[in-house]
Design a protein around this motif. Sequence first.
Motif, PDB file in Angstrom:
ATOM      1  N   SER A  73       0.834  -1.210   0.000  1.00 23.93           N
ATOM      2  CA  SER A  73       0.000   0.000   0.000  1.00 23.93           C
ATOM      3  C   SER A  73       0.862   1.252   0.000  1.00 23.93           C
ATOM      4  O   SER A  73       0.643   2.171  -0.791  1.00 23.93           O
ATOM      5  N   ASP A  74       1.835   1.279   0.888  1.00 26.68           N
ATOM      6  CA  ASP A  74       2.714   2.451   0.957  1.00 26.68           C
ATOM      7  C   ASP A  74       3.517   2.623  -0.322  1.00 26.68           C
ATOM      8  O   ASP A  74       3.710   3.736  -0.803  1.00 26.68           O
ATOM      9  N   CYS A  78       3.426   5.836  -2.781  1.00 26.60           N
ATOM     10  CA  CYS A  78       4.673   6.519  -3.156  1.00 26.60           C
ATOM     11  C   CYS A  78       4.845   6.569  -4.673  1.00 26.60           C
ATOM     12  O   CYS A  78       5.184   7.619  -5.232  1.00 26.60           O
ATOM     13  N   TYR A 108       9.449  10.937  -1.085  1.00 28.89           N
ATOM     14  CA  TYR A 108       8.693   9.759  -1.519  1.00 28.89           C
ATOM     15  C   TYR A 108       9.628   8.675  -2.041  1.00 28.89           C
ATOM     16  O   TYR A 108       9.414   7.488  -1.781  1.00 28.89           O
ATOM     17  N   ASN A 111      11.195   7.051   0.966  1.00 24.65           N
ATOM     18  CA  ASN A 111      10.192   6.215   1.638  1.00 24.65           C
ATOM     19  C   ASN A 111       9.981   4.912   0.878  1.00 24.65           C
ATOM     20  O   ASN A 111       9.878   3.845   1.476  1.00 24.65           O
ATOM     21  N   TYR A 115      10.486   1.370   2.597  1.00 30.12           N
ATOM     22  CA  TYR A 115       9.419   0.377   2.709  1.00 30.12           C
ATOM     23  C   TYR A 115       9.844  -0.953   2.113  1.00 30.12           C
ATOM     24  O   TYR A 115       9.527  -2.002   2.650  1.00 30.12           O
TER      25      TYR A 115
END
Length: 150
Positions: A73-74, A78, A108, A111, A115
């Motif tokens: 999801s993340d 992103c 982003y 991130n 992740y």
Amino acid sequence: MARPAMSAKVTAKHLTNDEKNIKIDTENKLKGDADELIPPSYLSDVQAKIFEYIVRNLESSEILGNLDIFVLSDCSICIDRMQSIEKQINDEPELLSNSSLIATKDRYAKNFQRYCNELCLSPQARAKIANLNLQADDKNPLLEGLLNDD
């Protein structure tokens, strides 16, 4: 910098059949079930399509589990937002000088990498955990001899 751990299914490292089987079993236990790999309702349509694209392309590898929903999801968010920023820049190249926009894009991107690599939910992290478990299960013959020497 050390190279990241790889799944036993794809590693080029020579493992005995027993080591490989133990590592694969450990990875599968850590992965859990993969019966709920659907995008959460809070994702936009574009983000849900990105989520489904990633899942569809990794299905055959059998490395994803339900725990990966969070990281997927993340990552989807992103990717969508980085693409949105890139579209803005393509439409208005002068935005390249907008430090705030570029900093947001960089955040982003960082991130996204975090992740994928650092949350112990990625396939790479599971492979690393499997390696640690394999090493912990190995018996040290010297230690065994010292402990069992009467």
